[in-house]
Write an enzyme that holds these catalytic residues in place. Structure first.
Site, short mmCIF file in Angstrom:
data_model
loop_
_atom_site.label_atom_id
_atom_site.label_comp_id
_atom_site.label_asym_id
_atom_site.label_seq_id
_atom_site.Cartn_x
_atom_site.Cartn_y
_atom_site.Cartn_z
N CYS A 184 5.55 8.66 5.67
CA CYS A 184 5.15 8.74 4.27
C CYS A 184 6.06 9.72 3.53
O CYS A 184 6.38 10.77 4.06
CB CYS A 184 3.70 9.22 4.21
SG CYS A 184 3.06 9.43 2.55
N HIS A 240 -2.54 1.94 3.41
CA HIS A 240 -1.93 3.28 3.33
C HIS A 240 -1.99 3.81 1.89
O HIS A 240 -2.35 4.96 1.65
CB HIS A 240 -0.49 3.19 3.83
CG HIS A 240 0.30 4.46 3.78
ND1 HIS A 240 0.66 5.17 4.90
CD2 HIS A 240 0.80 5.17 2.73
CE1 HIS A 240 1.35 6.25 4.54
NE2 HIS A 240 1.46 6.27 3.22
N GLU A 241 -1.64 2.95 0.94
CA GLU A 241 -1.59 3.39 -0.46
C GLU A 241 -3.00 3.63 -1.03
O GLU A 241 -3.22 4.58 -1.77
CB GLU A 241 -0.82 2.39 -1.32
CG GLU A 241 0.64 2.13 -0.89
CD GLU A 241 1.47 3.40 -0.68
OE1 GLU A 241 1.13 4.45 -1.26
OE2 GLU A 241 2.46 3.33 0.08
N HIS A 248 -4.32 6.95 -0.19
CA HIS A 248 -3.84 8.04 -1.07
C HIS A 248 -4.79 8.26 -2.24
O HIS A 248 -5.01 9.40 -2.68
CB HIS A 248 -2.45 7.71 -1.64
CG HIS A 248 -1.31 8.08 -0.72
ND1 HIS A 248 -1.09 9.37 -0.31
CD2 HIS A 248 -0.33 7.33 -0.16
CE1 HIS A 248 0.00 9.41 0.47
NE2 HIS A 248 0.47 8.17 0.58
#
Lengths: 173, 170
Positions: free
Chosen positions: B100, B142-143, B146
């Site tokens: 990342c 993954h995003e 965030h």
């Protein structure tokens, strides 16, 4: 390393803390009650070296473990965070027999392929014991999954082992 | 367009839950510029396949995904802008070594769902739904993490302990 028991990591890291050492990377393993750990630490105050070794001796005695301390010179020191571009994983398994690790890893060695992780276990089954091994290798010298598979397939067939090869999935976001 | 600075852990703003984007509360031009900047920032990064708004210190629920140029991608929807994304369905699993931009020089094995259906709004606030798998599915997960203040290092797994250790350990 030594017989596993609670407190080994705490006692060893207490010594490192007392001499002002800072731990960088560490890896612990536990297999069938046997404990091992490798720690990279930075000792900024070299005058503390003697005291460090004295304290380590004490912990070795107290915890009944063996500790090996080796200085890493500046030119052999590898900065953390350096990973191979590509990694491949080999999973090998089959009826247990002598020479599995030796034969498979020799092929890798002959092809200049470096192992970066390996673990193996022996598992009971109805028809005797099964040996299971997973090897991760640096893929710098490996053009493809098939290339690596071709290299190890012959020896696996001769030894009656199943093998599967895959490239480690990586995703940099 | 501008290439924005990616904030890096231990910046606490990466651990914050981002707020929903509500059309009425947004300045349209500012929002569109943010989206364009996010796209440019994503493409100029080494991986360049996903970015989330909190990574540029804007705590809004916006992600950008483009997994089309990753060599292991099986399904790709090209460049996707998603506002207020939600995962509405997931199944299967895949272990991927993730890295990342906000946690430089570190990668770790993370288990994700293999298949997901993601719902959200496109940049014109039109509702869209994306069904995908494999690498693109991983990027979405993954995003979206965030947006909830979750980094991949919260989810790292050791495959060695997963694969073979079953008995005697509990």
């Amino acid at each position: 390393m030594g017989k596993d028991k609670p407190g080994i990591v705490a006692k060893v890291s207490e010594v490192l803390f007392k001499v002002g050492g800072s731990i960088e990377g560490s890896r612990m393993s536990l297999i069938q009650g046997e404990f091992a750990i490798i720690m990279i630490f930075h000792l900024s105050d070299e005058s503390k070296y003697k005291f460090l070794m004295k304290e380590i001796k004490r912990v070795e005695y107290e915890m009944d473990i063996e500790v090996n301390v080796r200085e890493i010179s500046e030119d052999e020191y590898v900065e953390f965070g350096k990973y191979p571009e590509k990694e491949f994983i080999l999973n090998v398994y089959g009826a247990d027999k002598p020479g599995i690790v030796f034969n498979v890893t020799s092929i890798l060695y002959m092809n200049d392929i470096n192992i970066i992780d390996l673990y193996s276990d022996i598992v009971p089954s109805d028809k005797g014991k099964i040996y299971i091994m997973s090897i991760t290798v640096d893929g710098s010298n490996i053009p493809s999954v098939d290339f690596l598979k071709n290299k190890v397939e012959k020896v696996c067939r001769e030894m009656g082992l199943e093998i599967s090869v895959q490239e480690a999935q990586k995703l940099e976001m | 367009m501008a290439n924005l600075e990616i904030i890096k852990f231990p910046d606490e703003r990466l651990k914050v839950v981002s707020s929903e984007v509500i059309k009425e509360n947004e300045n349209e031009a500012t929002l569109q510029t943010l989206i364009d900047d996010l796209i440019e920032t994503m493409y100029s990064a080494p991986g360049g396949i996903g970015i989330s708004s909190p990574q540029v210190a804007v705590s809004k629920r916006i992600i950008i995904v483009d997994a089309s140029h990753h060599k292991k991608t099986t399904i790709s929807h090209g460049l996707v802008v998603l506002i207020n994304p939600v995962i509405v369905y997931n199944d299967g699993f895949i272990v991927v070594r993730e890295g990342c931009m906000s946690v430089p020089d570190y990668t770790g094995n993370v288990e994700r769902s293999y298949r997901v259906v993601v719902r959200g709004l496109d940049r014109n606030f039109k509702e869209i739904e994306i069904e995908t798998e494999g690498m693109e599915a991983v990027v979405f997960q993954h995003e979206i993490d965030h947006l909830n203040g979750i980094l991949f290092i919260d989810r790292i797994k050791n495959p060695a302990t997963d694969l073979f250790r079953r008995k005697k350990y509990l």
